[in-house]
Design an enzyme around this catalytic site. Structure first.
Site, short mmCIF file in Angstrom:
data_model
loop_
_atom_site.label_atom_id
_atom_site.label_comp_id
_atom_site.label_asym_id
_atom_site.label_seq_id
_atom_site.Cartn_x
_atom_site.Cartn_y
_atom_site.Cartn_z
CE LYS A 1 3.25 -2.46 -4.46
NZ LYS A 1 2.75 -2.15 -3.10
CD GLN B 1 0.87 -8.80 -2.44
OE1 GLN B 1 1.64 -9.47 -3.08
NE2 GLN B 1 -0.35 -8.56 -2.85
CG ASP C 1 -1.77 -1.24 1.31
OD1 ASP C 1 -2.23 -1.70 0.26
OD2 ASP C 1 -1.92 -1.77 2.43
N GLY D 1 -4.17 -4.40 -4.62
CA GLY D 1 -5.16 -3.40 -5.04
C GLY D 1 -4.42 -2.14 -5.42
CG HIS D 2 -1.19 -2.26 -7.65
ND1 HIS D 2 -0.32 -2.97 -8.42
CD2 HIS D 2 -0.89 -2.56 -6.37
CE1 HIS D 2 0.48 -3.68 -7.62
NE2 HIS D 2 0.15 -3.44 -6.38
P1 IMP Z 1 -2.51 -12.82 1.84
O1 IMP Z 1 -1.51 -12.31 0.86
O2 IMP Z 1 -3.93 -12.55 1.41
O3 IMP Z 1 -2.27 -14.25 2.22
O4 IMP Z 1 -2.33 -11.96 3.19
C1 IMP Z 1 -1.16 -12.05 3.99
C2 IMP Z 1 -0.83 -10.71 4.62
O5 IMP Z 1 -0.42 -9.80 3.61
C3 IMP Z 1 -2.00 -10.04 5.34
O6 IMP Z 1 -1.48 -9.31 6.45
C4 IMP Z 1 -2.53 -9.07 4.31
O7 IMP Z 1 -3.22 -7.98 4.89
C5 IMP Z 1 -1.25 -8.63 3.64
N1 IMP Z 1 -1.45 -8.21 2.24
C6 IMP Z 1 -1.68 -8.98 1.17
N2 IMP Z 1 -1.78 -8.25 0.05
C7 IMP Z 1 -1.59 -6.98 0.43
C8 IMP Z 1 -1.53 -5.74 -0.30
O8 IMP Z 1 -1.67 -5.68 -1.53
N3 IMP Z 1 -1.30 -4.62 0.45
C9 IMP Z 1 -1.10 -4.67 1.80
N4 IMP Z 1 -1.13 -5.80 2.50
C10 IMP Z 1 -1.38 -6.94 1.82
#
Ligand code: IMP
Length: 433
Positions: free
Chosen positions: A16, A224, A13, A40-41
């Site tokens: 990017k 991420q 977040d 979520g870009h």
């Molecule tokens: P997962 O990727 O859905 O398995 O989530 C694992 C961890 O990564 C959790 O703490 C999510 O909130 C975090 N996470 C996954 N994708 C994003 C992203 O695009 N932005 C911020 N945090 C993310």
């Protein structure tokens, strides 16, 4: 070597989407290399908001080609929905978007498993987005996954699904008290999506290597952030892929020697969504104030993000593990109203002071931030288009980030629109790297 990798240098977040969209203007290709529909870009173009989950952020530039690399886990339903929405808003997608045959598929069974694990007592809550990301990567590593190219071979898919379900159904039935699944039902759903999905499949690894050979400009878009990386992040509170720069090679088929520049995106402060230690997190009142100022709500799940001051211990570490050539500092304008800002430069763990990022979550959870107070600029920065136009205190803040992190500021963002940007590193203007 005009190949540029953009990664998140914090917990995701970082903004990017905007940075990639901006740089994509000059790119021939934009490539996603890891993660899936958990991303979520957000991109704002002409006052219109777009939130992209699986489609690369280059799609909003008509002449840029877009690739979903082999390292991405692709949820067919989510992908097709996103493509449908973009098309309905007048974005031309056909002929501009390609998927690697080696990309693994996120199936309903993975989403069901993600939700069951997060909801079950006795399992550690990670705060996952429940998009099936970790179960898909588990199946990839467990060698029971399905890749896009496989969908052309129903017998192979059925046999992989049967093997995978042998274990999963035991978990669904006996551990999670959830419905079991059959390979045939799953295959029917995949076969339905395959018809719409297969036209996007192309030899993307070949395309990218040919693009590199002919000097085309290629942008590799990370999702991420470094501190959510499966190897370097705050394990186990991480995502399941390599969100650091190394993932750009394994997730695209372009070798590491082909990459010319790695840009790390970091906010002027810090946020985290989901569980896990976050040493510079603010107290609830100031947390809420910064959240409202920065609009810090997740674009994929709508969850409120946790907010804190910039963490320069973590950023220093991100500079190292990514080999960052430059930093893109985003949302500087969110700090415009502060008379004073703080920055975390070290951690106190018991009687020790740490300047390096500790490897265990237990240590990080005990870490208390050592902060320094810096003068705020208490003036709008949104109109600045050069560093010289920024207030002196804002420039001092950027120099402080450089000194503490060990990387130069290459770009500064002072608002969501493309124009609200200061490009500092001339190499990024001409793609000379
Ligand atoms: P997962 O990727 O859905 O398995 O989530 C694992 C961890 O990564 C959790 O703490 C999510 O909130 C975090 N996470 C996954 N994708 C994003 C992203 O695009 N932005 C911020 N945090 C993310």
């Amino acid at each position: 070597m005009p190949v540029l990798t953009v990664v998140g240098a914090q917990w995701g977040d970082e903004g990017k989407g905007k940075i990639v969209d901006l740089l994509a203007e000059q790119a021939d290709y934009v490539v996603r290399f890891q993660g899936g529909a958990n991303a979520g870009h957000e991109v704002v173009v002409g006052g219109q908001n777009y939130v992209l989950h699986l489609v690369p952020s280059g799609i909003l530039h008509p002449r840029t080609l877009n690739i979903v690399g082999n390292g991405v886990v692709l949820d067919p339903d989510s992908f097709l929905k996103e493509v449908g929405e973009l098309t309905a808003r007048g974005v031309k997608v056909k002929g501009r978007l390609f998927i690697s045959p080696r990309a693994h598929l996120t199936l309903p069974l993975h989403k069901a498993l993600d939700a069951a694990r997060e909801g079950s007592k006795g399992q550690k809550t990670i705060g996952s987005t429940k998009r099936g990301i970790s179960p898909t990567y588990m199946d990839k590593a467990g060698r029971v996954g399905l890749r896009l190219a496989d969908v052309a071979d129903p017998d192979y898919c059925l046999s992989q699904l049967k093997t995978s379900l042998q274990e999963k159904n035991v978990l669904f039935r006996h551990l999670y008290g959830a419905k079991t699944l059959t390979a045939r039902t799953l295959w029917k759903e995949i076969a339905r999506a395959a018809h719409d999905l297969l036209p996007y499949m192309a030899d993307t690894e070949g395309m990218l290597n040919a693009a590199w050979s002919s000097g085309k400009r290629v942008l590799l878009e990370g999702a991420q952030g470094s501190l959510l990386d499966i190897d370097f992040g705050t394990y186990p509170y991480v995502t399941a892929s390599n969100a650091t720069a190394g993932g750009a090679a394994t997730g695209t088929g372009l070798g590491p020697t082909r990459i010319g520049y790695v840009l790390g995106v970091c906010k002027a402060y810090a946020t985290r969504v989901g569980e896990g230690p976050f040493p510079s997190e603010l107290d609830p009142r100031r947390n809420q104030a910064l959240r409202e100022l920065g609009g810090e709500y997740g674009r994929t799940t709508g969850r409120a993000r946790r907010c804190g001051w910039i963490d320069l211990v973590a950023l220093r570490y991100a500079v190292q593990v990514n080999g960052l050539d430059g930093l893109a500092v985003t949302k500087l304008d969110v700090l415009d109203s502060f008379p004073e800002i703080e920055a975390c430069v070290a951690y106190r763990v018991g009687s020790r002071t740490l300047r390096h990022f500790p490897p265990t979550t237990a240590e990080l959870a005990r870490a208390k931030p050592v902060t320094v107070r810096l003068k705020g600029w208490a003036r709008a920065t949104t109109g600045a288009r050069t560093q010289a136009e920024l207030p002196k205190a804002a420039r001092d803040y950027l120099r402080f980030i450089e000194r503490e992190s060990g990387a130069k500021v290459a770009l500064v963002s002072v608002g969501a629109e493309r124009a609200r940007t200061i490009t500092v590193d001339p190499r990024l203007k001409g793609w000379r790297f």
